[in-house]
Structures are given as structure tokens and as C-alpha cells.
Design an enzyme around this catalytic site. Structure first.
Site, short mmCIF file in Angstrom:
data_model
loop_
_atom_site.label_atom_id
_atom_site.label_comp_id
_atom_site.label_asym_id
_atom_site.label_seq_id
_atom_site.Cartn_x
_atom_site.Cartn_y
_atom_site.Cartn_z
N TYR A 187 -36.62 15.94 17.68
CA TYR A 187 -35.86 16.42 16.51
C TYR A 187 -35.72 15.28 15.53
O TYR A 187 -35.32 14.17 15.92
CB TYR A 187 -34.46 16.90 16.94
N GLU A 207 -35.02 19.01 7.88
CA GLU A 207 -35.21 18.70 9.30
C GLU A 207 -36.54 19.21 9.82
O GLU A 207 -37.09 20.19 9.34
CB GLU A 207 -34.03 19.17 10.16
#
Ligand code: GDP
Ligand code: MN
Length: 385
Positions: free
Chosen positions: A107, A195
Site C-alpha cells: 500500500y 493512493e
């Protein structure tokens, strides 16, 4: 304003983030054509603005062009429901892109931390999962580093986050490069979230953004002419979109009782009060100060665009705009419209009594307190269903 995955990937790619080859299409035939052109296995991904698409059946692996067409067929026009989005969303487009062979999923995200008054970079080895879940269950698995607004993102900040998350040494350099590209994109488009989840290490050791999410700061859209065009494509809710065109603060809540009031605090308490009385609020709508007939008409029209609405509740506090003026505005608005649902009007404040008196003998049902108003509309709506 949230962007679709394919839009976010386009932006990231422009700034040098590696993304899979692919294209967005709206038909199964289109999906077949892209798969043929790519000439390798593809993933077909629903372009809906919600997380957890994988589990909701919105992501399908296809080995052949025929399978790609089938996958698109099974996704397009279907309602996808996930725990994060129980109402569900219908995919009108799918992204067809080369399937990547995943070795590891990380992530990587940049967002605003309002408490620190800084942008922050977040890195976690627990990619592919919902980051909120990781944050709740395993917060130490996310390395967070504040970005100095004067220095911008420095090399050592990027490395600090990567090492902090436990990323293996040999991946630090390529990921650091990716993070710099991500940051440049984030700043350039005035995002408040960018993201990559998962950021994939492929089986042959390359780094690639398998999924991307960008949320733009709407207040900066005026200086993002190129991105304004994306707006039309990323309508989250057509009524909310119409509301922003009309300059009304409207939020869809999914229930069946429409709520209109003046003042955000008052409308929020009304939403709570309706829920407490056992009802399900359909929306939040703040018409602001005053209650001129035209504005009321616009607001009522908007709330009734939601086909689930079975009743309307006005909660107006007369201050500078007196209660009798408000009542006249509402009556005038309703005289120009056909409204087939019960309407309760709670008037309080200056000249409220005069206002309620004006409503006597009309189809609008007056109420004195918010609790009384909530109870009345909940009963009336329950009686109709
Ligand atoms: P989200 O569930 O809506 O966040 O959708 P993602 O794009 O993040 O995909 C969810 C998961 O599907 C990823 O974490 C991967 O495990 C898997 N996935 C997505 N794209 C690919 C791909 O090209 N190849 C493989 N093998 N898996 C993929
Ligand atoms: Mn994802």
C-alpha cells in the site's frame, strides 16, 4: 471529487508511475477488442467509485478475448454491492488491462493529515486489503511520514517510510522513484488523496500500480481546467451533481423521508430526529438563509428526484427571514408544483405562529417542535407503505 480508477491511472501515468496497459470501454465487444489488441490475459475491472470491488464480483481475470467479453457482460449494467457500499453502484464502464503476475502487494498513499497540518506519506506491506481495516486492526503495519510543505517530499522522507514499513532493501529504490512520481501528481492536480493499493511487485521484479485512487479538492477545480472535464465522467450521484449545479448543499442518505431546512446544524439535528422517531432520512438539504419561493421550489424538486422519497419534512427556523415569509415562500413554491407526498412543515422562531396560521387549510401540515414534526412525517410515511 473522486476519480475513477482509469482516470487516476491516466494521471499517475502522465507523471511517470508505471501502470498496466489497458483501456476503458463500455461494451463487451469493446472489451474483446482491447483484449485482442493486448494479446495476453487481461483483468476486467468495474469502474465504480467504491472499494472492495474484487469481493463484490467487479474484477475478473480473462485468459482470452472471448472470456474478456464474457467478463464485461457479467459486470456492465449490474449493481455491485460491497460492505462499504451496501446500496451498491452500477458499472457503466470497465477497464480492460493486461493481467499482472503478483509477487507482493503493498500500500502506498499520500493524503492530508489535518491534525498535523501536513501531507503525509503512508506505506504498508499489507497491500491489497482495505487500508482502513489495516489501520484499525494493525496500525503499526502502516508507516506514516509527514511531508514538509517547504521542502516537499525529500528522498529521506520516502526512504524513512519505506524502511519503516519493512520494505525489502532491493525494492526501496524503485518504490522511492514511484513515490516521487505519486507526490508530483498529488500536488499538480490538487488532490487530497492519491493512493496505490495494491502497488505490485511483479514476479519478474517490476513495480506497477495495479489499482489507483485519487480524490481531488473541489475547491481547486477552478485552476484545474483539464480535470474539470473529468467531472462529468465521475458523477457519483446524479442528484448530488444537480444540487451542486443549483448551489444547494445536498447529501443523499438512502432513506425515504426528504429533509429540507435552513442551516447545516438544524438540518443535521433534523436528520437525527427523524431517525430517532423510527424513520429513514432520504437526504440532507440545507437551503441556507431565507426561503424565497424559487429556492424552495428548487430544493423540493431536487429532493423529489429521488424516487424513494415518500414524505417531506421542512424544518425552518425564522430569524432574519420571518416565519410568515417562510410560510408564504413554501406555499408559493407548492402552488407551482404537483407534490404527491405528505409534507410536514415545522416553523419556529420569529413570527412562527403567524407562519403556521398561514399553513392552516392547506395540504401542508404544520408542526411546532422538531420532535412533533419528525413523529408526524414518520407516521404519515409509514401509513403509505
Ligand atoms: P478493489 O478491490 O476495488 O480495491 O480493486 P483492486 O484493483 O485493488 O483489486 C483487488 C485485488 O484483485 C488486488 O489486490 C489483486 O489481488 C487482484 N488483482 C487486481 N488486478 C490484478 C491483476 O492484474 N492480476 C492479478 N493476479 N490479480 C489482480
Ligand atoms: Mn484496491
Amino acid at each position: 471529487m473522486k476519480l475513477h480508477e482509469y482516470q487516476a491511472k491516466q494521471i499517475l501515468s502522465d507523471f511517470g508511475v508505471p501502470v498496466p496497459q489497458g483501456e476503458v470501454v463500455a461494451t463487451p465487444a469493446g472489451a474483446r477488442a482491447i483484449a485482442e489488441r493486448l494479446g495476453k490475459p487481461v483483468v476486467v475491472k468495474a469502474q465504480v467509485l467504491m472499494g472492495g470491488r474484487g469481493k463484490a464480483g467487479g474484477i475478473k481475470l480473462a485468459r482470452t478475448p472471448d472470456e474478456a467479453a464474457e467478463a464485461a457482460e457479467s459486470i456492465l449494467g449490474k449493481r455491485l454491492v460491497s460492505p462499504q457500499n451496501p446500496q451498491g453502484l452500477v458499472a457503466e464502464k470497465v477497464l480492460v488491462e493486461e493481467a499482472i503476475e503478483i509477487q507482493r502487494e503493498y500500500y502506498i498513499g499520500i493524503t492530508i493529515d489535518r491534525t498535523r497540518q501536513r501531507n503525509v506519506l503512508m506505506v504498508s506491506m499489507q497491500g491489497g486489503m482495505d487500508i482502513e481495516e489495516v489501520a484499525a486492526q494493525n496500525p503499526e503495519a502502516i508507516a506514516t511520514v509527514a511531508i514538509d510543505p517547504l521542502l516537499g517530499l525529500t528522498d529521506y522522507a520516502a526512504r524513512e517510510a519505506l524502511y519503516g514499513a519493512g520494505i525489502p532493501q532491493e525494492q526501496v529504490r524503485p518504490l522511492s522513484a514511484l513515490i516521487h512520481s505519486l507526490y508530483r501528481a498529488y500536488i499538480a492536480v490538487d488532490a487530497n488523496l492519491a493512493e496505490i493499493n495494491p502497488c505490485v511487485i511483479t514476479s519478474d521484479g517490476r513495480v506497477i500500480a495495479a489499482d489507483a485512487k485519487i480524490t481531488l479538492d473541489e475547491n481547486a477545480l477552478f485552476r484545474q481546467k483539464r480535470l474539470e472535464a473529468l467531472r462529468e465522467e465521475s458523477i457519483e450521484d446524479p442528484i448530488e451533481e444537480e444540487a451542486s449545479r443549483r448551489g444547494l448543499a445536498y447529501v443523499r442518505l438512502g432513506g425515504d423521508i426528504g429533509i429540507i431546512g435552513n442551516g447545516a446544524g438544524l438540518v443535521m439535528s433534523t436528520v437525527d430526529e427523524v431517525a430517532r422517531a423510527g424513520g429513514r432520512p432520504a437526504n440532507f438539504l440545507d437551503i441556507g438563509g431565507g426561503a424565497r419561493a424559487e429556492r424552495v421550489r428548487q430544493a423540493v424538486e431536487l429532493v423529489l428526484m429521488d424516487p424513494n422519497v415518500k414524505g417531506l419534512l421542512f424544518n425552518i427556523f425564522g430569524g432574519i427571514t420571518r416565519g410568515d415569509e417562510v410560510a408564504r415562500g413554501i406555499l408559493e413554491a407548492f402552488s407551482t408544483m404537483e407534490v404527491n407526498v405528505p409534507v410536514v412543515v415545522r416553523l419556529a422562531g420569529t413570527h412562527a405562529e403567524e407562519g403556521r396560521a398561514l399553513l392552516q387549510g392547506t395540504p401542508l401540515i404544520p408542526a411546532e417542535t422538531m420532535q412533533e414534526a419528525a413523529r408526524k412525517i414518520v407516521e404519515l410515511v409509514a401509513a403509505r407503505s
